[in-house]
Scaffold this active site. Sequence first.
Site, PDB file in Angstrom:
ATOM      1  N   ARG A 360      -2.497   2.228  26.244  1.00 34.57           N
ATOM      2  CA  ARG A 360      -1.255   2.674  26.898  1.00 34.57           C
ATOM      3  C   ARG A 360      -0.154   2.928  25.879  1.00 34.57           C
ATOM      4  O   ARG A 360       0.609   3.874  25.996  1.00 34.57           O
ATOM      5  CB  ARG A 360      -0.820   1.666  27.965  1.00 34.57           C
ATOM      6  CG  ARG A 360      -0.036   0.483  27.490  1.00 34.57           C
ATOM      7  CD  ARG A 360       0.875  -0.071  28.573  1.00 34.57           C
ATOM      8  NE  ARG A 360       0.167  -0.861  29.550  1.00 34.57           N
ATOM      9  CZ  ARG A 360      -0.059  -2.176  29.453  1.00 34.57           C
ATOM     10  NH1 ARG A 360       0.322  -2.836  28.362  1.00 34.57           N
ATOM     11  NH2 ARG A 360      -0.679  -2.819  30.400  1.00 34.57           N
ATOM     12  N   ASN A 482       3.513  -4.036  32.663  1.00 34.97           N
ATOM     13  CA  ASN A 482       4.017  -5.359  32.324  1.00 34.97           C
ATOM     14  C   ASN A 482       2.831  -6.293  32.095  1.00 34.97           C
ATOM     15  O   ASN A 482       2.271  -6.852  33.029  1.00 34.97           O
ATOM     16  CB  ASN A 482       4.905  -5.883  33.453  1.00 34.97           C
ATOM     17  CG  ASN A 482       5.628  -7.155  33.040  1.00 34.97           C
ATOM     18  OD1 ASN A 482       5.143  -7.907  32.202  1.00 34.97           O
ATOM     19  ND2 ASN A 482       6.774  -7.395  33.638  1.00 34.97           N
ATOM     20  N   ASP A 483       2.484  -6.436  30.839  1.00 30.82           N
ATOM     21  CA  ASP A 483       1.333  -7.255  30.453  1.00 30.82           C
ATOM     22  C   ASP A 483       1.436  -8.686  30.967  1.00 30.82           C
ATOM     23  O   ASP A 483       0.454  -9.430  30.954  1.00 30.82           O
ATOM     24  CB  ASP A 483       1.259  -7.337  28.922  1.00 30.82           C
ATOM     25  CG  ASP A 483       0.535  -6.155  28.321  1.00 30.82           C
ATOM     26  OD1 ASP A 483      -0.341  -5.600  29.001  1.00 30.82           O
ATOM     27  OD2 ASP A 483       0.855  -5.794  27.183  1.00 30.82           O
ATOM     28  N   CYS A 484       2.630  -9.073  31.327  1.00 38.38           N
ATOM     29  CA  CYS A 484       2.864 -10.471  31.659  1.00 38.38           C
ATOM     30  C   CYS A 484       2.897 -10.741  33.159  1.00 38.38           C
ATOM     31  O   CYS A 484       3.093 -11.880  33.568  1.00 38.38           O
ATOM     32  CB  CYS A 484       4.159 -10.940  31.015  1.00 38.38           C
ATOM     33  SG  CYS A 484       4.095 -10.772  29.241  1.00 38.38           S
ATOM     34  N   ASN A 486       0.686 -11.318  35.575  1.00 41.66           N
ATOM     35  CA  ASN A 486      -0.759 -11.581  35.632  1.00 41.66           C
ATOM     36  C   ASN A 486      -1.094 -12.185  36.993  1.00 41.66           C
ATOM     37  O   ASN A 486      -1.149 -13.399  37.155  1.00 41.66           O
ATOM     38  CB  ASN A 486      -1.159 -12.542  34.506  1.00 41.66           C
ATOM     39  CG  ASN A 486      -0.543 -12.149  33.166  1.00 41.66           C
ATOM     40  OD1 ASN A 486       0.164 -12.924  32.542  1.00 41.66           O
ATOM     41  ND2 ASN A 486      -0.805 -10.923  32.737  1.00 41.66           N
TER      42      ASN A 486
END
Length: 811
Positions: A360, A482-484, A486
């Site tokens: 990405r 937003n990798d965070c 989760n």
Amino acid sequence: MKFGYFDDAAREYVITTPRTPYPWLNYLGNEDFFGLISHTAGGYCYCKDARFRRLTRYRYNNVPWDDGGRYFYIQDGDCVWSPGWKPVRTELDQYRCRHGLSYTIIQGVKNGLEAEALFFVPLGTWAEVHRLTLTNRSQAPRTFRVFSLVEWCLWNAHDDLNNLQRNFSTGEVEIDGSTVYHKTEYRERRDHYAFYGVNAPLVGFDTDRDAFLGAYNGFDRPAAVVEGKPRNSEAHGWSPIASHCVEVRLEPGEARSLVFVLGYVENPQEQKWERPGVINKAGARDLLARFATPAAVDAALQDLRSFWDRLLSHYVLESGDGKLNRMVNVWNQYQCMVTFNLSRSASYFETGIGRGFGFRDSNQDLIGFVHQVPARARQRILDLAATQFADGSAYHQYQPLTKRGNSDIGGNFNDDPLWLIFSTTAYIKETGDFTILDAPVPFDNDERSAQPLFEHLKRSFYHTVNNLGPHGLPLIGRADWNDCLNLNCFSNDPNESFQTTGNRAGRTAESLMIAGQFVLYGREFVALCARIGKGDEARAAQEHVDRMVRAVLEHGWDGAWFLRAYDFFGRKVGSKENEEGQIFIESQGFCAMAGIGLEEGRVVTALDSVRERLDCEFGVMLNQPAFTRYLIEYGEISSYPQGYKENAAVFCHNNPWIMIGETVLGRGERAFEYYRKIAPAYLEEMSDLHRLEPYVYAQMVAGRDAYRPGEAKNSWLTGTAAWNYYAITQFILGIKPGYDGLDINPCIPPAWEGFRVTRIFRGATYHIEVRNPRHVSKGIKRVSMDGKVLSGGAIPISDPGTEHRVMVELG
Ligand code: BGC
Ligand code: NOJ
């Protein structure tokens, strides 16, 4: 408070004190060979891959910070000093660091002796050139000794820090004339070596670090330098270095330049050796010969300057705002090149051993870079697409050396595939090169599976269609942009990484960010299909897009803004019903850019809510209220203390989504206000609070809830660069490449009188003048080219080499 100033004419940031609030960095190199260099000459270099082909060692998070680099020591009687102040830290009579475009010049003056070190990587060269010019500004003749120092990394930068039981026994060097060769592991499987040479005879040298420094000394007081006596040490194991000692004598007013070359050479297997045990040095000798004189160095530097002149000529803004001009014309474009080159691999916040090239990330970086070197953008698209899986999903990253995807930092981020549509369509619009769609590209690097690139885009699109959740919204997978966030992670074990752990395999958690992204880039896919005569494909895709719009309107609206997600249990994320994290920036940005619910007034309502709830002095925060405790069902986002990173910092990467959203509404004043809040040139005066380089964006600035709001972290390698460039050039200034020409549709603060842009597009040059006599924000009254009025805002494609005058009147 400032620590330097912009020299706009030279395109340099000039740092006037070595005591900046943090090491301020620059990058050397533009193709394969890269160096990171701080304002005190700290940093390191590598070829192609920051992890696997590291030339020089760096100790991250060291104290004092930023220890290790390419250092020069001057031993002038009892006085030992360094032109960049570090590592010796003898007080200088004068200090200057000029960070320019792919070069850095550090100058120190002490006791009437001036030392100026120029550092750069000549174009097409696997080497850093260091030219040290010494000038005697005093009235008496001077004789002194110059010592150089680099410390070799044993190639694999990760292993180098880790596997000491082996590494302390593997180091090998050769010394030949004035050059030190680093050949650790060359005896076995490596076919590459490094070298550091100088164009002058030596008094002596050192290649063993501990002999040079002396036991228990740091870089600041090497025993060899303090005593003025090189040890002529030969490294066997331990820590190999390269240090030259040259004696210089200068008459009053006299100057002398020493040229050092720090390079990398690969040899074919059958040509590895000159004779048994002695490496083939031909490649190094060539490089040393190429830069044997200061004149050759000047010529190479001139080539580098011309290279940047050409790159930056594609979009040149003249506005009444000097800070805006310097961002658009120089520094933002420069950062875009660097992020394109390095992705998120190596900075002073990314170690170069953690992450390769993100799928990405690199697709987004390309948006800010494609106008500079389209051919490299093309290759990058093909490389990225080759790491895609047959079902349309993608490895989250690949290693630049092998170009193969890996799962080291997780997979199944369901936004990933859609970025490929964004980058490819941007590339085609910039270049008109539709042939890229026919290029055969494998899945998961398996050549047998190759399909035309178009098929990859189609699979990207259908990956979302095939992965919808209970509300018809896209499943989030491990996370989205937003990798965070989760939502399937559920980790209560501190030894697990949020990025790779998925304790629940749910098909319930859905993302409104991906929903907006799908509508936005799905429409790009539809338009592309229509443009290349795939009408059926376009119609089928359009239906999916329409369905998604309905799903968002029905299930994605919270009354005054767009929801962020549905969690594993089907509960709302980013809703007024939540205690914390009631509103998030990502879904407002993407749904606004996609114009979802524009007619119904939802975009305006959502962006007004952003203004009310997320905006602060330093930019637009990611979410509010910040999370004050860990929520296992949300994952990493709630692991950060309030105001930092993904938990309510100003995450600069996604502020442009709001700027662009504002331009959809025609609110130029606000769009530009958001732009200014985070653009580094406007923050220069508060460098003491901000702490990081005032010439490049940082990934994040601490938000309102943090202990020090306004303090930045993670400068340089961030999608912020490309997105801000895209927002300012294509949406605020409003000059946007399209398949059939340049679309002009600025959205500016009404007070502006206008501006001019020179844009080179598909080989033709357009001198565009935008006038705003009625002081509006948006709306085209008239566009003419070469005196002829055009219908609509689009400038047609012209013959390469031609020049045109375009007049745009807003109103
Ligand atoms: C960071 C994210 C980043 C991710 C990369 C997280 O710790 O907060 O910004 O995208 O790591 O894997
Ligand atoms: C930084 C990562 O590089 C990027 O991929 C991600 O989208 C953002 N952090 C947000 O988590």
